[in-house]
Design a protein around this motif. Structure first.
Motif, PDB file in Angstrom:
ATOM      1  N   ARG A   2      -2.961  -4.788   2.058  1.00 44.57           N
ATOM      2  CA  ARG A   2      -3.248  -6.074   2.690  1.00 44.57           C
ATOM      3  C   ARG A   2      -4.426  -5.991   3.659  1.00 44.57           C
ATOM      4  O   ARG A   2      -5.087  -6.991   3.910  1.00 44.57           O
ATOM      5  N   LEU A   3      -4.679  -4.820   4.214  1.00 46.14           N
ATOM      6  CA  LEU A   3      -5.747  -4.661   5.192  1.00 46.14           C
ATOM      7  C   LEU A   3      -7.107  -4.414   4.550  1.00 46.14           C
ATOM      8  O   LEU A   3      -8.117  -4.388   5.243  1.00 46.14           O
ATOM      9  N   ARG A   4      -7.135  -4.226   3.240  1.00 48.73           N
ATOM     10  CA  ARG A   4      -8.402  -3.979   2.545  1.00 48.73           C
ATOM     11  C   ARG A   4      -9.182  -5.286   2.377  1.00 48.73           C
ATOM     12  O   ARG A   4      -8.600  -6.356   2.221  1.00 48.73           O
ATOM     13  N   PRO A   5     -10.511  -5.211   2.378  1.00 47.14           N
ATOM     14  CA  PRO A   5     -11.308  -6.431   2.158  1.00 47.14           C
ATOM     15  C   PRO A   5     -11.111  -6.948   0.729  1.00 47.14           C
ATOM     16  O   PRO A   5     -10.761  -6.183  -0.174  1.00 47.14           O
ATOM     17  N   PRO A   6     -11.361  -8.222   0.492  1.00 41.67           N
ATOM     18  CA  PRO A   6     -11.134  -8.811  -0.836  1.00 41.67           C
ATOM     19  C   PRO A   6     -11.964  -8.185  -1.947  1.00 41.67           C
ATOM     20  O   PRO A   6     -11.539  -8.113  -3.086  1.00 41.67           O
ATOM     21  N   LEU A  10     -10.160  -0.471  -6.314  1.00 43.21           N
ATOM     22  CA  LEU A  10      -9.277   0.686  -6.286  1.00 43.21           C
ATOM     23  C   LEU A  10     -10.065   1.940  -6.663  1.00 43.21           C
ATOM     24  O   LEU A  10     -10.984   1.882  -7.484  1.00 43.21           O
ATOM     25  N   PRO A  11      -9.706   3.083  -6.085  1.00 42.93           N
ATOM     26  CA  PRO A  11     -10.411   4.320  -6.460  1.00 42.93           C
ATOM     27  C   PRO A  11     -10.123   4.696  -7.906  1.00 42.93           C
ATOM     28  O   PRO A  11      -9.065   4.382  -8.454  1.00 42.93           O
ATOM     29  N   ARG A  12     -11.064   5.377  -8.537  1.00 47.32           N
ATOM     30  CA  ARG A  12     -10.906   5.809  -9.919  1.00 47.32           C
ATOM     31  C   ARG A  12      -9.940   6.988  -9.969  1.00 47.32           C
ATOM     32  O   ARG A  12     -10.108   7.960  -9.246  1.00 47.32           O
ATOM     33  N   PRO A  13      -8.899   6.923 -10.811  1.00 50.21           N
ATOM     34  CA  PRO A  13      -7.915   8.023 -10.877  1.00 50.21           C
ATOM     35  C   PRO A  13      -8.497   9.261 -11.561  1.00 50.21           C
ATOM     36  O   PRO A  13      -9.394   9.170 -12.394  1.00 50.21           O
ATOM     37  N   HIS A  14      -7.977  10.423 -11.195  1.00 52.81           N
ATOM     38  CA  HIS A  14      -8.386  11.680 -11.817  1.00 52.81           C
ATOM     39  C   HIS A  14      -7.682  11.886 -13.149  1.00 52.81           C
ATOM     40  O   HIS A  14      -8.206  12.553 -14.034  1.00 52.81           O
ATOM     41  N   ALA A  15      -6.465  11.341 -13.284  1.00 50.38           N
ATOM     42  CA  ALA A  15      -5.683  11.491 -14.518  1.00 50.38           C
ATOM     43  C   ALA A  15      -4.849  10.235 -14.737  1.00 50.38           C
ATOM     44  O   ALA A  15      -4.454   9.569 -13.787  1.00 50.38           O
ATOM     45  N   ILE A  16      -4.591   9.931 -16.001  1.00 47.49           N
ATOM     46  CA  ILE A  16      -3.800   8.751 -16.355  1.00 47.49           C
ATOM     47  C   ILE A  16      -2.743   9.168 -17.371  1.00 47.49           C
ATOM     48  O   ILE A  16      -3.013   9.941 -18.292  1.00 47.49           O
ATOM     49  N   HIS A  17      -1.530   8.660 -17.179  1.00 47.36           N
ATOM     50  CA  HIS A  17      -0.438   8.919 -18.117  1.00 47.36           C
ATOM     51  C   HIS A  17      -0.074   7.591 -18.784  1.00 47.36           C
ATOM     52  O   HIS A  17       0.399   6.664 -18.127  1.00 47.36           O
ATOM     53  N   HIS A  18      -0.319   7.488 -20.076  1.00 51.84           N
ATOM     54  CA  HIS A  18       0.000   6.276 -20.826  1.00 51.84           C
ATOM     55  C   HIS A  18       1.346   6.442 -21.516  1.00 51.84           C
ATOM     56  O   HIS A  18       1.636   7.508 -22.069  1.00 51.84           O
TER      57      HIS A  18
END
Length: 101
Positions: A2-6, A10-18
Motif C-alpha cells: 500500500r505504501l508503494r507509488p502507483p 514488482l521486482p523480476r523473480p529469479h525463479a518461477i514455479h508453474h
C-alpha cells in the motif's frame, strides 16, 4: 504494497514455479505436485528439505558441513526418540543394540 507509488513495478523473480490447476486437481499427489514443489524450494533455498531418521542425521553430522533443516530442528536439538527400558529391550531383540546388562 500500500505504501508503494502507483507506477511502482514488482521486482523480476529469479525463479518461477508453474503448476497446472483446475477443479479436479489432486493437490496431495506426491509426484505431480509435492515433489516438483519441494525440488523448486530446495533449489531456491539451496538446502535439502526431506525428513530424515536419527541414523541419517547422525551420519550427516559426521560427513557434511551443513545439516538439512529437519536434522537441525529435531536431531541436533535432542528432540528425537526418548529412550526407555522397553525400547532398549526391543532394540536388543531386533539386533540393533548390544545388551550390556
Amino acid at each position: 504494497m500500500r505504501l508503494r507509488p502507483p507506477d511502482w513495478s514488482l521486482p523480476r523473480p529469479h525463479a518461477i514455479h508453474h503448476i497446472v490447476e483446475d477443479f479436479l486437481t489432486d493437490w496431495t499427489a506426491p509426484n505431480a505436485h509435492i515433489l516438483p514443489l519441494r525440488r523448486f524450494l530446495e533449489n531456491c533455498l539451496s538446502t535439502d528439505l526431506r525428513n530424515f531418521f536419527a541414523e541419517s542425521c547422525f551420519l550427516f553430522a559426521f560427513t557434511h558441513q551443513k545439516l538439512p533443516p529437519s536434522c537441525q530442528q529435531g536431531y541436533v536439538r535432542m528432540q528425537g526418540l526418548v529412550g526407555s527400558q522397553e525400547l532398549r529391550h526391543h532394540a536388543v531383540q531386533a539386533g540393533l543394540l548390544q545388551d550390556y546388562t
